[in-house]
Scaffold this motif. Structure first.
Motif, short mmCIF file in Angstrom:
data_model
loop_
_atom_site.label_atom_id
_atom_site.label_comp_id
_atom_site.label_asym_id
_atom_site.label_seq_id
_atom_site.Cartn_x
_atom_site.Cartn_y
_atom_site.Cartn_z
N GLY A 12 1.24 1.85 6.35
CA GLY A 12 1.02 2.35 4.84
C GLY A 12 -0.46 2.23 4.44
N SER A 15 -2.56 4.95 1.31
CA SER A 15 -2.32 4.64 -0.11
C SER A 15 -2.51 3.07 -0.66
CB SER A 15 -0.98 5.49 -0.29
OG SER A 15 -0.64 5.32 -1.51
N GLY A 16 -2.91 3.26 -1.86
CA GLY A 16 -2.91 1.91 -2.57
C GLY A 16 -3.54 0.74 -1.85
N ARG A 37 2.27 8.49 7.79
CA ARG A 37 3.28 9.37 8.28
C ARG A 37 2.73 10.70 8.47
NH1 ARG A 37 8.30 7.77 4.32
NH2 ARG A 37 7.08 7.95 2.77
N VAL A 58 7.83 3.25 9.58
CA VAL A 58 8.27 1.91 9.98
C VAL A 58 10.05 2.15 10.20
CG1 VAL A 58 6.46 0.63 8.79
CG2 VAL A 58 8.54 1.02 7.72
N THR A 59 10.50 3.33 9.54
CA THR A 59 12.11 3.52 10.05
C THR A 59 12.18 4.35 11.29
OG1 THR A 59 12.02 5.41 8.68
CG2 THR A 59 12.22 3.28 7.75
N ASN A 84 2.46 -3.80 5.28
CA ASN A 84 2.02 -3.41 3.98
C ASN A 84 3.10 -2.44 3.50
OD1 ASN A 84 0.46 -2.61 1.52
ND2 ASN A 84 0.44 -0.83 2.58
N GLY A 86 5.64 -0.10 2.02
CA GLY A 86 6.79 -0.37 1.40
C GLY A 86 7.53 0.69 0.14
N VAL A 107 13.24 0.11 4.92
CA VAL A 107 11.94 0.35 4.85
C VAL A 107 11.19 -1.15 4.71
CG1 VAL A 107 9.74 1.00 3.73
CG2 VAL A 107 11.53 2.63 3.94
N SER A 135 5.84 -9.83 -2.73
CA SER A 135 5.35 -9.46 -4.34
C SER A 135 5.90 -10.91 -5.02
CB SER A 135 6.23 -8.27 -4.56
OG SER A 135 6.63 -8.08 -5.90
N LYS A 152 12.49 -8.09 -1.13
CA LYS A 152 11.21 -8.97 -1.02
C LYS A 152 11.68 -10.32 -1.01
CE LYS A 152 7.97 -5.78 -1.39
NZ LYS A 152 7.04 -5.58 -0.20
N GLY A 179 1.26 -9.19 -7.90
CA GLY A 179 1.77 -8.81 -8.99
C GLY A 179 1.54 -7.45 -9.20
N ILE A 185 2.44 3.56 -6.44
CA ILE A 185 3.92 3.00 -6.46
C ILE A 185 4.52 3.17 -7.82
CG2 ILE A 185 3.65 0.59 -7.05
CD1 ILE A 185 5.47 -0.01 -4.47
N TRP A 186 4.02 3.03 -8.90
CA TRP A 186 4.12 3.29 -10.23
C TRP A 186 4.54 4.70 -10.61
CZ3 TRP A 186 5.85 -1.14 -11.94
CH2 TRP A 186 5.16 -2.66 -11.41
N1 LIG Z 1 1.46 -2.01 -6.67
C1 LIG Z 1 2.19 -3.02 -6.81
O1 LIG Z 1 2.09 -3.38 -8.14
C2 LIG Z 1 2.70 -3.93 -6.07
C3 LIG Z 1 2.94 -5.38 -6.24
C4 LIG Z 1 3.38 -5.96 -5.37
C5 LIG Z 1 3.60 -5.70 -4.08
N2 LIG Z 1 3.50 -4.43 -3.56
C6 LIG Z 1 3.80 -4.22 -2.23
O2 LIG Z 1 2.57 -3.58 -1.81
C7 LIG Z 1 2.76 -2.41 -0.80
C8 LIG Z 1 2.12 -1.28 -0.79
O3 LIG Z 1 2.29 -0.78 -1.95
P1 LIG Z 1 1.74 -0.02 -2.83
O4 LIG Z 1 1.44 -0.51 -4.34
O5 LIG Z 1 0.25 0.03 -2.26
O6 LIG Z 1 2.09 1.73 -3.07
P2 LIG Z 1 1.99 2.97 -2.64
O7 LIG Z 1 0.54 3.27 -2.96
O8 LIG Z 1 3.19 3.71 -3.07
O9 LIG Z 1 1.87 2.74 -0.86
C9 LIG Z 1 2.92 2.58 -0.03
C10 LIG Z 1 2.65 2.81 1.34
O10 LIG Z 1 3.75 2.76 2.10
C11 LIG Z 1 4.14 3.92 2.80
N3 LIG Z 1 5.45 3.91 3.28
C12 LIG Z 1 6.40 4.24 2.54
N4 LIG Z 1 7.67 4.15 3.25
C13 LIG Z 1 7.24 4.12 4.46
C14 LIG Z 1 7.79 4.39 5.74
N5 LIG Z 1 9.11 4.65 6.11
N6 LIG Z 1 6.83 4.10 7.02
C15 LIG Z 1 5.45 4.05 6.96
N7 LIG Z 1 5.12 4.12 5.66
C16 LIG Z 1 5.65 3.85 4.70
C17 LIG Z 1 3.58 4.99 2.11
O11 LIG Z 1 3.61 6.14 2.82
P3 LIG Z 1 3.48 7.40 2.19
O12 LIG Z 1 2.48 7.91 1.44
O13 LIG Z 1 3.59 8.39 3.46
O14 LIG Z 1 4.84 7.41 1.49
C18 LIG Z 1 2.37 4.52 1.48
O15 LIG Z 1 1.16 4.51 2.49
C19 LIG Z 1 4.39 -2.44 -0.81
O16 LIG Z 1 5.12 -3.34 0.34
C20 LIG Z 1 4.83 -2.91 -2.03
O17 LIG Z 1 5.99 -3.63 -2.39
C21 LIG Z 1 2.96 -3.52 -4.62
#
Ligand SMILES: NC(=O)c1ccc[n+]([C@@H]2O[C@H](COP(=O)([O-])OP(=O)(O)OC[C@H]3O[C@@H](n4cnc5c(N)ncnc54)[C@H](OP(=O)(O)O)[C@@H]3O)[C@@H](O)[C@H]2O)c1
Length: 279
Positions: A12, A15-16, A37, A58-59, A84, A86, A107, A135, A152, A179, A185-186
Motif C-alpha cells: 500500500g 497512499s497515506g 495495485r 494483498v488479496t 501497511n 489496509g 485485506v 491501529s 485489527k 491513532g 482513508i477518512w
Molecule cells: N489513517 C489513519 O488514521 C490510520 C490509523 C490507524 C491505522 N491506520 C492503518 O494504516 C494503514 C494505511 O492506511 P492509510 O491511512 O494510509 O490509508 P490509505 O491512504 O487509504 O492507504 C491505504 C493503502 O492500502 C492499499 N490497499 C488497500 N487494499 C489493498 C489490497 N487489497 N492490496 C494492496 N493494497 C491495498 C491502498 O491501495 P489503493 O490506493 O490501490 O486502494 C493504499 O495504498 C492501514 O492498515 C490502516 O488501517 C490508519
C-alpha cells in the motif's frame, strides 16, 4: 546498521502512511520495494530514488508470487516488510453483510498473512523485521467500527503469536498502533455514512461515524510521524513490541487501563444523547 544495504517491502505504498514511509525511508537510504495495485501508481513510485514499484494486491496470490520472484531474482535480500495495506469498513455490525466482513479480514488480516508467509524465507535469511501497521482500533473497539477494529484486534493476536514463534529465529515482529492520521482513508469512510438508511442504528451510526471522520480529517497527525517511528522500529537494536502514535496519548492510555464496564457506561451516555436528540 548499513542502511544502503537494506531492502524493505512496503505494501500500500502509493497512499497515506505507506507513501510517507516509502518516501521517508528512501531518503534515509533504504532500498524500497513499494507495492501498489494500479499501473499509474507503480510508475509514480518508480520515479522516486531508491524505490522500485511492484504490483501487489494483498488479496491476490499471483501478484504476491510475481513480486516475490522479482525480489528473489534481484538477490538483494530483504531486511523487512512493512505490512501497511489496509481498508476500513465501518457501520452497525448487525447491518454489515458477511461479504463486507470477509473483505475487511481478507485485506487487513489474511492479506498480511499472505505477504508475510510468502516473503518469510528472505526474512529468515536476513534475521529481519516484520512491521505490522495496526491501529488504536487494535485495542479499543468503538461502536460502529466493528469490522475494522475486529480485523485489527485479530492482527494484534496474529502478531503476538508470530513474534513469540520467531523468538528463537531472530526475526522481530513489531506492531505500530497509529491513532488518527491524516490520510485518504477518512475520505473513503465518508462514502459509508449514508449506507444504512433503513437501519435501527442509523442515527447513532451516522453521528458517530461523522464525528470520527471529522476528527480524522481535521484533528489528526501527519503520516510522516508514523514513518519516523517505522524508522526507529527498523533501526533500533532492541525495538519495542508496540509503538503507539496518537494525537491524544492520555485518552488512549486510559482506554487501555480502564475497566471495560466503565468505558461502556461512558459510551452508553453518548448513545442515549444521540438516539433521543430531536434532529
Ligand atoms: N489513517 C489513519 O488514521 C490510520 C490509523 C490507524 C491505522 N491506520 C492503518 O494504516 C494503514 C494505511 O492506511 P492509510 O491511512 O494510509 O490509508 P490509505 O491512504 O487509504 O492507504 C491505504 C493503502 O492500502 C492499499 N490497499 C488497500 N487494499 C489493498 C489490497 N487489497 N492490496 C494492496 N493494497 C491495498 C491502498 O491501495 P489503493 O490506493 O490501490 O486502494 C493504499 O495504498 C492501514 O492498515 C490502516 O488501517 C490508519
Amino acid at each position: 546498521m548499513v542502511i544502503s544495504d537494506k531492502h524493505i517491502l512496503i505494501t500500500g505504498a502509493n497512499s497515506g502512511i505507506g507513501k510517507a514511509c516509502t518516501e521517508y525511508l528512501a531518503v534515509k537510504g533504504f532500498k524500497i520495494y513499494a507495492g501498489a495495485r494500479r499501473q499509474e501508481d507503480i510508475e509514480a513510485l518508480n520515479e522516486i530514488k531508491n524505490v522500485i514499484g511492484l504490483k501487489i494486491d494483498v488479496t491476490n496470490n499471483q501478484t504476491i508470487k510475481e513480486a516475490f520472484d522479482y525480489v528473489k531474482n534481484e538477490n538483494s535480500g530483504l531486511f523487512a516488510i512493512v505490512n501497511n495495506a489496509g481498508i476500513a469498513i465501518a457501520g452497525p455490525l448487525m447491518d454489515i453483510s458477511t461479504d463486507d466482513l470477509i473483505n475487511q479480514f481478507d485485506v487487513n488480516l489474511i492479506g498480511i498473512h499472505r505477504i508475510t508467509k510468502a516473503f518469510f524465507p528472505l526474512l529468515l535469511d536476513s534475521k529481519g523485521r516484520i512491521i505490522m501497521v495496526s491501529s488504536n482500533s487494535g485495542f479499543f473497539s468503538a461502536p460502529f467500527f466493528g469490522p475494522y477494529s475486529s480485523s485489527k484486534f485479530a492482527l494484534e493476536g496474529y502478531s503476538d503469536a508470530l513474534r513469540r514463534e520467531l523468538l528463537l529465529y531472530n526475526v522481530k515482529v513489531i506492531i505500530i498502533q497509529p491513532g488518527r492520521i491524516k490520510t485518504s482513508i477518512w475520505d473513503k469512510g465518508e462514502e459509508l455514512l449514508g449506507k444504512y438508511e433503513g437501519s435501527i442504528f442509523k442515527k447513532e451510526a451516522y453521528k458517530i461515524g461523522k464525528y470520527a471522520i471529522e476528527k480524522g480529517k481535521n484533528n489528526s497527525l501527519n503520516p510522516s510521524k508514523v514513518a519516523k517511528v517505522v524508522l526507529t522500529a527498523l533501526k533500533k537494536k532492541d525495538p519495542k513490541n508496540r509503538y503507539m502514535i496518537v494525537p491524544d496519548k492520555f485518552r488512549n492510555k486510559l482506554l487501555k487501563i480502564l475497566p471495560s464496564r466503565r468505558i461502556d457506561k461512558i459510551i452508553k451516555k453518548e448513545l442515549v444523547k444521540i438516539k433521543f436528540s430531536p434532529d
